[in-house]
Design a protein around this motif. Sequence first.
Motif: not given
Length: 602
Positions: A274-287
Amino acid sequence: MPFGACVLPDGRVRFRLWAPAATSVELCLENQAGADILLPMHRLSDGWFQLETAQATSGTLYRYCIDRSLLVPDPASRANPDDVQGPSQVIDPASFNWLDADWLGRPWSEAVIYELHLGTFTAEGSCTAAIQRLDYLVDLGVTAIELMPLADFPGTRNWGYDGVLLFAPDHSYGTPDELKTLVQAAHVRGLMVLLDVVYNHFGPEGNYLHHYAPQFFNEHHHTPWGAAINFDGDGNGCVRDFYRHNALYWLEEYHFDGLRFDAVHAIIDDSLPNILEELAATIQAGPGRNRHIHLILENDGNQVNYLQPGGFTAQWNDDLHHALHLLLTGEADGYYADYADQPVLHLARCLAEGFAYQGQASGFRNGRSRGQPSRNLSSGAFISYCQTHDQIGNRAYGERIGMLAPQQRLQAGLAVLLLAPSPPMLFMGEEFAAVTPFQFFCDFQGELAAAVTQGRRREFAGFTAFADPVARARIPDPNNPATFLCSKLHWACLELPQHQDSLDYYRRLLALRRTFIVPRLPGQSGSGEFELLGATGMRVCWRLTGGSRLSLLANLGNDPVAADLQMTGSAFYISQADLPEAFAAGYAPAWCVAWYLDEAPI
């Protein structure tokens, strides 16, 4: 960023808009001479329109003309200086000279959060004015400021939860560069800066997406604000990208140290992830790879799967607030009724295990079960507080806890909250017992303004004190400028002894936290243990880093509690000088608190 206006290396500007329901889109550049320039945008695949032009530069004002009839701002506008109905402004983020390259944030174990609303934190209500108070916050013992939402909202005053241009800081607080200057000034002083973001709805005025991108919403899911954001229906890819890039934008372009996601229980998304899980993964893999980034949830569902291993750092713990508020004030209306049976039990469970409701039925929610087991998570996953913008501002008159609870009770509650392992959060002004309320305010016009005012007063019709329509009519009008102005902090009251005494008490407790608690938090895992002592007493113990044992003994009631009160370790806080003698005699006086630290190995 695939959306909005981007200044290219050669000085031209690329404009991109997702408008799948539009037949044509033109870029409208505002000309100071009064003759706007209309430039046709090229249709790309999947509903995109794009144009690269040398006729725009940093500072240019622009809008999009949909089907030659509707002028709209850029939904990914970086700035909208003339409010949400006006033109957007091209901003070149590379023009700001960041000086915080060595700043990597702070570990979560050091978090002491200070929630503030920029418009009422100072008389000026601006980013620039807020900088003048940062040294004060450092001296108080704060390590992070959390800004209520800044996304551009209609009018000049708002809590921020009616934002419609999610990439544009509201101009009433200052320019994008002034917001960056505030963040940078905080970092220079060792302060983290967190931002509240709203991904569950748009405000009721100034959102034009329905006209040219109705796919942004999913009519199959309904929320209190209408159709849900389309995170899982047809055409959701661009919608999910919009929010992923918004989160990254605040963290990368503005150097924020974390985000607080508002009311995620109102985000409906049946997809995996879901979008929350995707947001967390995106941020962890980024900044999140290179610096401390902290992601915070507001989630009425008390779902633990998102927390810590799930990618999110912590959640606001309303359970703890409600139990503590009931004990301090005696109020048991509304959602407080869920804690009225055994408030000390609920509070002790929150302190030791995180949530009070871990799957139990909630009477306030018509018997529905609420929450998941949380005792396997560390204390750092639960943010504690006795005041927030919600818990003050959603009262009819916006009274703060100091106006509702006797001082002895309040000081006992604060000693419990600020020295417990969970990261504490203050709401602006509470540390000096601010006498100004924090009321609900906004700046709508016409029929919408009248509807909001009437709706606000209807919310309280079920309360005994407001059963009479005449009493409800006295509830402050959110659209009246006076409601906003009376919510501004009065810093001059710090010159009065009672307010200075309150500030000194907070400073003392936070200094004790910094000395005795924070160094022993890194690496702490699992929950604490608690036991009840009589009707109103409790003992709570935690294992901290290195095998040290932290213990709390408290009586949060009006009558003494008799029990075996022998404690191990050294007391580093006692609320009354004669407590050791009382404990030795086998009783805990009314409203007493004592903290002990035992350095012995496990």
